[in-house]
Design a protein around this motif. Sequence first.
Motif, PDB file in Angstrom:
ATOM      1  N   ARG A 117       0.833  -1.214   0.000  1.00  0.00           N
ATOM      2  CA  ARG A 117       0.000   0.000   0.000  1.00  0.00           C
ATOM      3  C   ARG A 117       0.863   1.258   0.000  1.00  0.00           C
ATOM      4  NH1 ARG A 117      -5.241  -1.161   3.885  1.00  0.00           N
ATOM      5  NH2 ARG A 117      -5.962  -2.991   2.733  1.00  0.00           N
ATOM      6  N   CYS A 120       1.978   2.072  -3.501  1.00  0.00           N
ATOM      7  CA  CYS A 120       0.904   2.676  -4.301  1.00  0.00           C
ATOM      8  C   CYS A 120       0.665   4.141  -3.894  1.00  0.00           C
ATOM      9  CB  CYS A 120      -0.397   1.894  -4.144  1.00  0.00           C
ATOM     10  SG  CYS A 120      -0.348   0.234  -4.847  1.00  0.00           S
ATOM     11  N   GLU A 121       0.591   4.376  -2.584  1.00  0.00           N
ATOM     12  CA  GLU A 121       0.325   5.731  -2.090  1.00  0.00           C
ATOM     13  C   GLU A 121       1.438   6.702  -2.480  1.00  0.00           C
ATOM     14  OE1 GLU A 121      -0.354   5.413   2.121  1.00  0.00           O
ATOM     15  OE2 GLU A 121      -2.078   4.086   1.840  1.00  0.00           O
ATOM     16  N   ASP A 134      -7.743   6.799   0.665  1.00  0.00           N
ATOM     17  CA  ASP A 134      -8.372   5.784   1.498  1.00  0.00           C
ATOM     18  C   ASP A 134      -8.345   4.450   0.756  1.00  0.00           C
ATOM     19  OD1 ASP A 134      -9.701   4.704   3.698  1.00  0.00           O
ATOM     20  OD2 ASP A 134     -11.683   5.191   2.905  1.00  0.00           O
ATOM     21  N   TRP A 135      -8.342   3.369   1.520  1.00  0.00           N
ATOM     22  CA  TRP A 135      -8.352   2.035   0.941  1.00  0.00           C
ATOM     23  C   TRP A 135      -9.716   1.400   1.162  1.00  0.00           C
ATOM     24  CZ3 TRP A 135      -4.671   0.029  -2.109  1.00  0.00           C
ATOM     25  CH2 TRP A 135      -3.426   0.641  -2.104  1.00  0.00           C
ATOM     26  N   GLU A 137     -11.351  -2.215   0.998  1.00  0.00           N
ATOM     27  CA  GLU A 137     -10.893  -3.609   0.934  1.00  0.00           C
ATOM     28  C   GLU A 137     -12.063  -4.579   0.840  1.00  0.00           C
ATOM     29  OE1 GLU A 137      -7.799  -6.593   3.231  1.00  0.00           O
ATOM     30  OE2 GLU A 137      -8.079  -4.555   3.949  1.00  0.00           O
ATOM     31  N   ALA A 144      -7.563  -4.829  -2.193  1.00  0.00           N
ATOM     32  CA  ALA A 144      -7.780  -3.498  -1.628  1.00  0.00           C
ATOM     33  C   ALA A 144      -7.547  -2.466  -2.728  1.00  0.00           C
ATOM     34  CB  ALA A 144      -6.831  -3.246  -0.461  1.00  0.00           C
ATOM     35  N   GLU A 145      -8.496  -1.550  -2.883  1.00  0.00           N
ATOM     36  CA  GLU A 145      -8.407  -0.541  -3.941  1.00  0.00           C
ATOM     37  C   GLU A 145      -8.194   0.829  -3.316  1.00  0.00           C
ATOM     38  OE1 GLU A 145     -11.058   1.243  -7.624  1.00  0.00           O
ATOM     39  OE2 GLU A 145     -11.725  -0.566  -6.573  1.00  0.00           O
ATOM     40  N   LEU A 146      -7.237   1.570  -3.854  1.00  0.00           N
ATOM     41  CA  LEU A 146      -6.937   2.912  -3.374  1.00  0.00           C
ATOM     42  C   LEU A 146      -7.845   3.925  -4.060  1.00  0.00           C
ATOM     43  CD1 LEU A 146      -5.101   4.768  -1.679  1.00  0.00           C
ATOM     44  CD2 LEU A 146      -3.500   4.793  -3.600  1.00  0.00           C
TER      45      LEU A 146
END
Length: 176
Positions: A117, A120-121, A134-135, A137, A144-146
């Motif tokens: 994560r 990705c962030e 925010d994630w 899930e 889990a999608e950002l």
Amino acid sequence: MNARRQIIAALSEDSMGGIATLHDVTDAAKLVDAFAAELLLGAAESAEVIHRNCHRDRDVCAGCQVRADILDVLRSVADVIGEQTSHTADTAPPLTVFRASHDSIVMGLYTTADEARKHCETVLRREWPNSLLDWIEDEEDGVAELVAETADGETETGYVVTALEVASRYDEEADE
């Protein structure tokens, strides 16, 4: 997490903090189990020395049967661990890795979801530095999608972290 699993987890990362191969994990498990067997055999040998010393001045001691039972148990447990160590490759613990990706392009594999994560962030913050992230899930499939909060509302970013279980053996039926 018990001590055995903690040791194996620690040994399962390479020097750069990345994932090791399944072979490395299996080797780590074998080393831990072999060490446990050595400790038990050492304890059995020490108990045997104590038992022999107790007979030095007399023919029979009060604790002989108890000591003999303890020696038998220690040897039995050491034998079981030794047998399990030889079969560790067949029963390797499941290994889960976390894939960080953007629009189906793999960015990296990590041993923890937090690190995937973070990757990705970090990349998304270069594009949208002031967005609230925010994630979301889905616990059923481990994805889990950002998402980012923008002036238009919540926006999908295309960044996803997926939990993947690495198989220790090939399963012919899984291909179907």
